[in-house]
Design a protein around this motif. Structure first.
Motif, PDB file in Angstrom:
ATOM      1  N   THR A 115       0.825  -1.217   0.000  1.00  0.00           N
ATOM      2  CA  THR A 115       0.000   0.000   0.000  1.00  0.00           C
ATOM      3  C   THR A 115       0.860   1.269   0.000  1.00  0.00           C
ATOM      4  O   THR A 115       0.337   2.369   0.184  1.00  0.00           O
ATOM      5  CB  THR A 115      -0.942   0.026   1.224  1.00  0.00           C
ATOM      6  OG1 THR A 115      -0.157  -0.021   2.423  1.00  0.00           O
ATOM      7  CG2 THR A 115      -1.915  -1.140   1.188  1.00  0.00           C
ATOM      8  N   GLY A 137      -0.656 -11.534   3.372  1.00  0.00           N
ATOM      9  CA  GLY A 137      -1.351 -10.649   4.296  1.00  0.00           C
ATOM     10  C   GLY A 137      -2.101  -9.516   3.635  1.00  0.00           C
ATOM     11  O   GLY A 137      -2.682  -8.669   4.328  1.00  0.00           O
ATOM     12  N   ALA A 138      -2.112  -9.478   2.303  1.00  0.00           N
ATOM     13  CA  ALA A 138      -2.775  -8.374   1.587  1.00  0.00           C
ATOM     14  C   ALA A 138      -4.217  -8.731   1.255  1.00  0.00           C
ATOM     15  O   ALA A 138      -4.543  -9.890   0.978  1.00  0.00           O
ATOM     16  CB  ALA A 138      -2.019  -8.054   0.299  1.00  0.00           C
ATOM     17  N   TYR A 139      -5.079  -7.719   1.274  1.00  0.00           N
ATOM     18  CA  TYR A 139      -6.463  -7.875   0.851  1.00  0.00           C
ATOM     19  C   TYR A 139      -6.564  -7.718  -0.667  1.00  0.00           C
ATOM     20  O   TYR A 139      -5.700  -7.111  -1.306  1.00  0.00           O
ATOM     21  CB  TYR A 139      -7.361  -6.846   1.533  1.00  0.00           C
ATOM     22  CG  TYR A 139      -7.521  -7.011   3.029  1.00  0.00           C
ATOM     23  CD1 TYR A 139      -7.174  -8.200   3.668  1.00  0.00           C
ATOM     24  CD2 TYR A 139      -8.031  -5.975   3.796  1.00  0.00           C
ATOM     25  CE1 TYR A 139      -7.332  -8.346   5.031  1.00  0.00           C
ATOM     26  CE2 TYR A 139      -8.194  -6.110   5.173  1.00  0.00           C
ATOM     27  CZ  TYR A 139      -7.839  -7.309   5.785  1.00  0.00           C
ATOM     28  OH  TYR A 139      -7.991  -7.458   7.142  1.00  0.00           O
ATOM     29  N   LEU A 140      -7.643  -8.251  -1.224  1.00  0.00           N
ATOM     30  CA  LEU A 140      -7.854  -8.172  -2.672  1.00  0.00           C
ATOM     31  C   LEU A 140      -7.850  -6.724  -3.150  1.00  0.00           C
ATOM     32  O   LEU A 140      -7.250  -6.400  -4.189  1.00  0.00           O
ATOM     33  CB  LEU A 140      -9.178  -8.850  -3.046  1.00  0.00           C
ATOM     34  CG  LEU A 140      -9.571  -8.786  -4.521  1.00  0.00           C
ATOM     35  CD1 LEU A 140      -8.530  -9.464  -5.404  1.00  0.00           C
ATOM     36  CD2 LEU A 140     -10.938  -9.443  -4.729  1.00  0.00           C
ATOM     37  N   SER A 141      -8.508  -5.842  -2.410  1.00  0.00           N
ATOM     38  CA  SER A 141      -8.572  -4.436  -2.820  1.00  0.00           C
ATOM     39  C   SER A 141      -7.184  -3.815  -2.868  1.00  0.00           C
ATOM     40  O   SER A 141      -6.892  -2.975  -3.749  1.00  0.00           O
ATOM     41  CB  SER A 141      -9.461  -3.647  -1.857  1.00  0.00           C
ATOM     42  OG  SER A 141      -8.982  -3.747  -0.517  1.00  0.00           O
ATOM     43  N   GLU A 142      -6.302  -4.214  -1.964  1.00  0.00           N
ATOM     44  CA  GLU A 142      -4.935  -3.681  -1.951  1.00  0.00           C
ATOM     45  C   GLU A 142      -4.132  -4.218  -3.128  1.00  0.00           C
ATOM     46  O   GLU A 142      -3.340  -3.479  -3.749  1.00  0.00           O
ATOM     47  CB  GLU A 142      -4.265  -4.045  -0.634  1.00  0.00           C
ATOM     48  CG  GLU A 142      -4.923  -3.382   0.581  1.00  0.00           C
ATOM     49  CD  GLU A 142      -4.452  -3.949   1.901  1.00  0.00           C
ATOM     50  OE1 GLU A 142      -4.571  -3.238   2.917  1.00  0.00           O
ATOM     51  OE2 GLU A 142      -3.980  -5.108   1.939  1.00  0.00           O
ATOM     52  N   GLU A 144      -5.392  -5.193  -6.040  1.00  0.00           N
ATOM     53  CA  GLU A 144      -5.905  -4.575  -7.265  1.00  0.00           C
ATOM     54  C   GLU A 144      -5.470  -3.114  -7.375  1.00  0.00           C
ATOM     55  O   GLU A 144      -5.177  -2.631  -8.469  1.00  0.00           O
ATOM     56  CB  GLU A 144      -7.423  -4.708  -7.315  1.00  0.00           C
ATOM     57  CG  GLU A 144      -7.871  -6.149  -7.505  1.00  0.00           C
ATOM     58  CD  GLU A 144      -9.367  -6.298  -7.624  1.00  0.00           C
ATOM     59  OE1 GLU A 144      -9.807  -7.173  -8.415  1.00  0.00           O
ATOM     60  OE2 GLU A 144     -10.114  -5.569  -6.939  1.00  0.00           O
ATOM     61  N   GLN A 172      -3.634 -21.357   2.812  1.00  0.00           N
ATOM     62  CA  GLN A 172      -4.811 -21.079   1.979  1.00  0.00           C
ATOM     63  C   GLN A 172      -4.422 -21.018   0.493  1.00  0.00           C
ATOM     64  O   GLN A 172      -4.655 -20.022  -0.208  1.00  0.00           O
ATOM     65  CB  GLN A 172      -5.488 -19.776   2.394  1.00  0.00           C
ATOM     66  CG  GLN A 172      -6.930 -19.664   1.912  1.00  0.00           C
ATOM     67  CD  GLN A 172      -7.550 -18.313   2.204  1.00  0.00           C
ATOM     68  OE1 GLN A 172      -6.955 -17.274   1.956  1.00  0.00           O
ATOM     69  NE2 GLN A 172      -8.775 -18.326   2.723  1.00  0.00           N
ATOM     70  N   ARG A 175      -6.316 -19.678  -2.610  1.00  0.00           N
ATOM     71  CA  ARG A 175      -6.290 -18.270  -3.008  1.00  0.00           C
ATOM     72  C   ARG A 175      -5.532 -18.082  -4.329  1.00  0.00           C
ATOM     73  O   ARG A 175      -5.796 -17.145  -5.084  1.00  0.00           O
ATOM     74  CB  ARG A 175      -5.648 -17.427  -1.918  1.00  0.00           C
ATOM     75  CG  ARG A 175      -5.997 -15.944  -2.017  1.00  0.00           C
ATOM     76  CD  ARG A 175      -5.269 -15.121  -0.973  1.00  0.00           C
ATOM     77  NE  ARG A 175      -5.285 -15.740   0.345  1.00  0.00           N
ATOM     78  CZ  ARG A 175      -4.592 -15.276   1.384  1.00  0.00           C
ATOM     79  NH1 ARG A 175      -3.826 -14.203   1.245  1.00  0.00           N
ATOM     80  NH2 ARG A 175      -4.657 -15.881   2.543  1.00  0.00           N
TER      81      ARG A 175
END
Length: 338
Positions: A115, A137-142, A144, A172, A175
């Motif tokens: 980010t 540890g990153a979210y999909l929104s981050e 993208e 996981q 993913r």
């Protein structure tokens, strides 16, 4: 997702901070990575002031990892001599500019900076064309958001995280599949997996193969000179001979995975085509049939016979007319039907 980007597997030997600020140790790690079958060797290009404040507990450790530009240039030359690509983690302008200067093949943006828009923009504006995007540890929104900034680069979205240890069930790996589908709209993206299995685990050679089966085409694995030496970042690392076994296992699995085609025979191998021919039984008569008989499903079945020029597809003989008498339990040949 572009086919030419995903047609082979790439293995990265993660050397991280294992060089411990020692040029000769760094050379040995590059040599080990090349001998152990890696496609690329990757270090963390650390400048303490890029990653920490002076009062941070590991600031002096980071300072101890700093080496001169000339040393890094000599390591890049050495890697080229051994025909192994050199990658670098970068954490700011200084490390990025040095990576450009010594012409590394790729840089990695650590998960801690996914980010960090300022660094992402710096990398996007650099001359380096390939970027590994750490996404543990990153979210999909981050992910993208970072992809939008790096849209002019070839990007490897690298899943996986170091948990000291990382429990197997926390990886996981599904993913990988999800992101490979979700990021398919980006023609410049490859999904990869950073493997942090403990070296004593029975999964140390195969967890990455699971990720490969889920769609990962870049695999990162820690390499150390020797577990007994307890060098920096040794916790999830393999010794060189173990890393060679890992590389051979992964490449063998990749070969077994193959590349199925969307055609009737899936592009199956000659060996499987020969197997298909061997196992197919032959069309034979269920009862005596007269010349001129129109063959019905009740007239024929499948059995193995010693005959040649046989028919193996039952449906291909239905409603066909016999040209001669056929005894019960006899093969029907191509020459026997109109």
């Amino acid at each position: 997702m572009s086919t030419d980007l995903t047609s082979k597997i790439e293995i990265i030997a993660e050397l991280a901070q294992g060089f411990e600020g020692r040029p000769d140790q760094a050379r040995l790690l590059i040599k080990a990575a090349a001998a152990a079958g890696a496609d690329a060797a990757k270090f963390q290009l650390v400048y303490a002031d890029e990653v920490a404040t002076t009062d941070y507990k590991y600031y002096e450790l980071f300072r101890s990892l700093e080496m001169s530009d000339a040393v890094w240039k000599s390591l890049a030359t050495y890697a080229a001599e051994l025909e192994i690509k050199l990658y670098m983690d970068v954490f700011g302008k200084k490390s990025l500019h040095l990576a450009e200067k010594i012409e590394v093949a790729a840089v990695k943006i650590h998960g801690t900076d996914i980010t960090n828009i300022g660094l992402l923009n710096e990398v996007a504006g650099s001359s380096i064309q390939k970027v590994l995007l750490g996404a543990g540890g990153a979210y999909l929104s981050e992910i993208e958001q970072a992809m939008e900034v790096l849209s002019n680069k070839t990007v490897v979205v690298l899943l996986g995280f170091q948990g000291y240890p990382t429990p197997d069930e926390d990886n996981q790996i599904d993913r990988v599949r999800l992101l490979a589908q979700r990021l398919g709209r980006y023609p410049n993206v490859i999904v990869g997996f950073a493997d942090h299995v403990l070296p004593g685990s029975p999964l140390r050679y195969v967890l990455a193969a699971v990720a490969m089966g889920a769609g990962a085409r870049v695999l990162e694995k820690h390499l150390t000179l020797g577990q007994i030496m307890k060098l920096e970042d040794h916790e999830a690392a393999l010794n060189p001979d173990e890393f060679l076994a890992f590389s051979q296992t992964i490449r063998g699995c990749m070969q077994a995975l193959g590349n199925a085609e969307e055609i009737d025979d899936f592009g199956m191998s000659e060996a499987e085509q020969a197997y298909r021919k061997m196992i197919r039984r032959h069309v034979v008569s269920n009862r005596a049939l007269k010349n001129g008989t129109k063959i019905s499903p009740e007239d024929v079945g499948l059995k193995r016979t010693p005959a040649e020029f046989v028919i193996t597809d039952l449906s291909s003989v239905y409603q066909r007319i016999l040209k001669r008498d056929i005894q019960q339990n006899s093969p029907i040949l191509l020459a026997d039907i109109n």
